[in-house]
Design an enzyme around this catalytic site. Structure first.
Site, PDB file in Angstrom:
ATOM      1  N   ARG A 120       0.583  -1.307   0.239  1.00 36.91           N
ATOM      2  CA  ARG A 120       0.535  -0.259  -0.048  1.00 36.91           C
ATOM      3  C   ARG A 120       0.926   1.171   0.195  1.00 36.91           C
ATOM      4  O   ARG A 120       0.609   2.562   0.494  1.00 36.91           O
ATOM      5  CB  ARG A 120      -0.685  -0.276   1.408  1.00 36.91           C
ATOM      6  CG  ARG A 120      -1.445  -1.212   1.809  1.00 36.91           C
ATOM      7  CD  ARG A 120      -3.279  -1.012   2.375  1.00 36.91           C
ATOM      8  NE  ARG A 120      -4.018  -1.771   1.505  1.00 36.91           N
ATOM      9  CZ  ARG A 120      -4.060  -2.823   3.008  1.00 36.91           C
ATOM     10  NH1 ARG A 120      -3.452  -3.000   3.914  1.00 36.91           N
ATOM     11  NH2 ARG A 120      -5.318  -3.729   2.546  1.00 36.91           N
ATOM     12  N   ASN A 238      -1.898  17.744 -20.944  1.00 39.12           N
ATOM     13  CA  ASN A 238      -2.442  16.775 -22.118  1.00 39.12           C
ATOM     14  C   ASN A 238      -2.148  17.225 -23.924  1.00 39.12           C
ATOM     15  O   ASN A 238      -3.324  16.363 -24.138  1.00 39.12           O
ATOM     16  CB  ASN A 238      -3.653  15.934 -21.848  1.00 39.12           C
ATOM     17  CG  ASN A 238      -3.240  15.408 -20.421  1.00 39.12           C
ATOM     18  OD1 ASN A 238      -2.047  14.991 -19.971  1.00 39.12           O
ATOM     19  ND2 ASN A 238      -4.153  15.551 -19.091  1.00 39.12           N
ATOM     20  N   HIS A 241      -1.908  14.869 -26.531  1.00 45.36           N
ATOM     21  CA  HIS A 241      -2.247  13.349 -26.018  1.00 45.36           C
ATOM     22  C   HIS A 241      -3.231  12.719 -26.210  1.00 45.36           C
ATOM     23  O   HIS A 241      -3.008  11.190 -26.312  1.00 45.36           O
ATOM     24  CB  HIS A 241      -1.845  13.357 -24.878  1.00 45.36           C
ATOM     25  CG  HIS A 241      -0.690  13.728 -24.603  1.00 45.36           C
ATOM     26  ND1 HIS A 241       0.002  14.793 -24.305  1.00 45.36           N
ATOM     27  CD2 HIS A 241       0.309  12.739 -23.133  1.00 45.36           C
ATOM     28  CE1 HIS A 241       1.471  14.913 -23.954  1.00 45.36           C
ATOM     29  NE2 HIS A 241       1.915  13.979 -23.505  1.00 45.36           N
ATOM     30  N   HIS A 245      -2.037   9.531 -28.027  1.00 45.45           N
ATOM     31  CA  HIS A 245      -2.423   8.510 -27.646  1.00 45.45           C
ATOM     32  C   HIS A 245      -3.071   7.024 -28.706  1.00 45.45           C
ATOM     33  O   HIS A 245      -3.031   5.983 -28.495  1.00 45.45           O
ATOM     34  CB  HIS A 245      -3.135   8.340 -26.165  1.00 45.45           C
ATOM     35  CG  HIS A 245      -2.310   8.588 -24.635  1.00 45.45           C
ATOM     36  ND1 HIS A 245      -3.100   8.919 -23.600  1.00 45.45           N
ATOM     37  CD2 HIS A 245      -0.723   8.692 -24.786  1.00 45.45           C
ATOM     38  CE1 HIS A 245      -2.072   9.484 -23.269  1.00 45.45           C
ATOM     39  NE2 HIS A 245      -0.252   9.124 -23.300  1.00 45.45           N
ATOM     40  N   HIS A 257       5.623   7.694 -28.160  1.00 49.41           N
ATOM     41  CA  HIS A 257       4.735   8.309 -27.315  1.00 49.41           C
ATOM     42  C   HIS A 257       5.111   9.819 -27.556  1.00 49.41           C
ATOM     43  O   HIS A 257       4.619  11.064 -28.288  1.00 49.41           O
ATOM     44  CB  HIS A 257       5.384   8.864 -25.453  1.00 49.41           C
ATOM     45  CG  HIS A 257       4.382   9.494 -25.395  1.00 49.41           C
ATOM     46  ND1 HIS A 257       3.068   9.257 -24.905  1.00 49.41           N
ATOM     47  CD2 HIS A 257       4.379  10.572 -24.301  1.00 49.41           C
ATOM     48  CE1 HIS A 257       2.601  10.435 -24.146  1.00 49.41           C
ATOM     49  NE2 HIS A 257       3.588  11.595 -23.298  1.00 49.41           N
TER      50      HIS A 257
HETATM   51  N1  GLY Z   1       2.127  13.947 -18.850  1.00 47.86           N
HETATM   52  C1  GLY Z   1       1.035  14.066 -18.096  1.00 47.86           C
HETATM   53  C2  GLY Z   1       0.800  14.867 -16.603  1.00 47.86           C
HETATM   54  O1  GLY Z   1       1.938  14.620 -15.755  1.00 47.86           O
HETATM   55  O2  GLY Z   1       0.368  15.592 -15.622  1.00 47.86           O
END
Ligand code: GLY
Length: 354
Positions: A120, A238, A241, A245, A257
């Site tokens: 955890r 983002n 992104h 993605h 990426h």
């Molecule tokens: N890579 C984007 C973030 O860390 O929010």
């Protein structure tokens, strides 16, 4: 050596400089009181840097164990992750020990998620060895693995104890891997700072690494300190992104990426402008700087393929998706969009017609 302090729920320092790998043991000892350090790395980085790190840690009295997996995004899956957790248990790692992520974004994401979930939560340190990991993924506490349905779909926000960015490690990067990091670096200019964008345009980034890494970490710090768990403005990071993605997933992760984000930024910039969502058309300027750093500015996939894949993006909600719209260089805004608008943007962003 430069320092940037990140004040999130847990505060930590990011150290930026040269020759830090061989003194990482003493840098870590100043912050972490672990008995054993479990190094997590990939096979490429292992050959280059593990020994230096292990020697330095042992000199400071740390015991070390090491988990090595195959380099690349294809390893960022639940079975490698499960093996990593089993390794920590077999090594009898306790909460008084520490995990050290030595490598690029995949290593950092997986080791970070392992640290977040094993027992955890155990402490971890990021020792990024790629530009992308230094300027983005090692800072801010996003950790994750990919699922079959998409990238980074299981993960946690879990901040490290310390980030050590030794820019000397960037000298061994392939040109393509360096370019990957430049995509995220250029992204900060588009998001926050015209002057920084122009600096990257007018200079050779590889000659200014400490300055650039520090500036990018500051941009990231400012954003995550205000919004650690992406309730709002962190989503600006983002930019490019959602489509990026989708490109990565469509290519079965053969497109890296940074390359995918570069093309994603171009598609959103062109598409958003053509949909009347931006003040200025930044597309040409974006294409020019990305080309300068050897990055792609378009994708080989159709708008239908990209849209279908974008539907599995984790930012998707039942009523649509939050998009990052580049209004001009240095300023972007978040826009809650219905799926039909995303479809339109992708169509207009990938098409040639005016
Ligand atoms: N890579 C984007 C973030 O860390 O929010």
């Amino acid at each position: 050596m430069e320092k940037v302090l990140v004040k999130t729920e847990k505060s930590y320092e990011c150290l930026i400089g040269r020759g830090l790998l061989k003194k990482c043991g003493s840098l870590i000892k100043e912050t972490v009181s672990a008995k054993t350090i479990a190094i997590v790395t990939d096979d490429l980085v292992d050959r280059l840097y593990s020994q230096t790190v292990e020697v330095s840690l042992k000199q400071q009295g740390f015991e070390t164990v090491k988990y090595v997996f195959k380099n690349g995004e294809a390893s960022k899956n639940i079975s490698v992750f499960s093996e990593m957790l089993e390794f920590m248990a077999q090594s009898r790692l306790t909460r008084g020990d520490c995990i050290l992520a030595l490598g690029g974004g995949v290593v950092g994401d997986m080791a970070g998620f392992c640290a977040a979930t094993y027992l955890r939560g155990v402490p971890y340190i990021q020792l990024p060895t790629t530009l992308l990991a230094m300027v983005d993924s090692s800072v801010g506490g996003k950790t994750a693995i990919d699922l079959r349905a998409g990238k980074n779909l299981a993960g946690a926000f879990y901040q490290p104890e310390l980030v050590i960015a030794d820019v000397d490690t960037l000298a061994t990067l392939k040109a393509e891997t360096f370019a990957d990091g430049m995509a995220e670096t250029i992204k900060y200019g588009v998001l926050f700072d015209r002057e920084f964008f122009d600096f990257l345009k007018e200079n050779d980034a590889s000659g200014e690494l400490e300055k650039i890494v520090k500036r990018c970490i500051e941009f990231k710090r400012d954003t995550v300190e205000r919004d650690e768990t992406e309730k709002g403005e962190r989503a600006l990071l983002n930019l490019g992104h959602t489509i990026g993605h989708a490109i990565e997933k469509c290519s079965s992760y053969t497109v890296t990426h940074g390359s995918a984000v570069a093309a994603g930024m171009c598609i959103i910039a062109k598409g958003a402008y053509r949909c009347g969502l931006c003040e200025e058309n930044i597309y040409d300027e974006l294409v020019s700087i990305l080309k300068k750093y050897g990055l792609p500015t378009e994708s080989t996939f159709t708008s239908e393929q990209l849209f279908d894949m974008a539907l599995s993006d984790k930012k998707m909600k039942s009523d649509g998706i939050t998009l990052v719209i580049p209004e001009k260089i240095g300023r972007c805004r978040l826009l809650k969009a219905e799926l039909s608008l995303l479809k339109d943007i992708i169509e207009k962003g990938t098409g040639n017609e005016d």
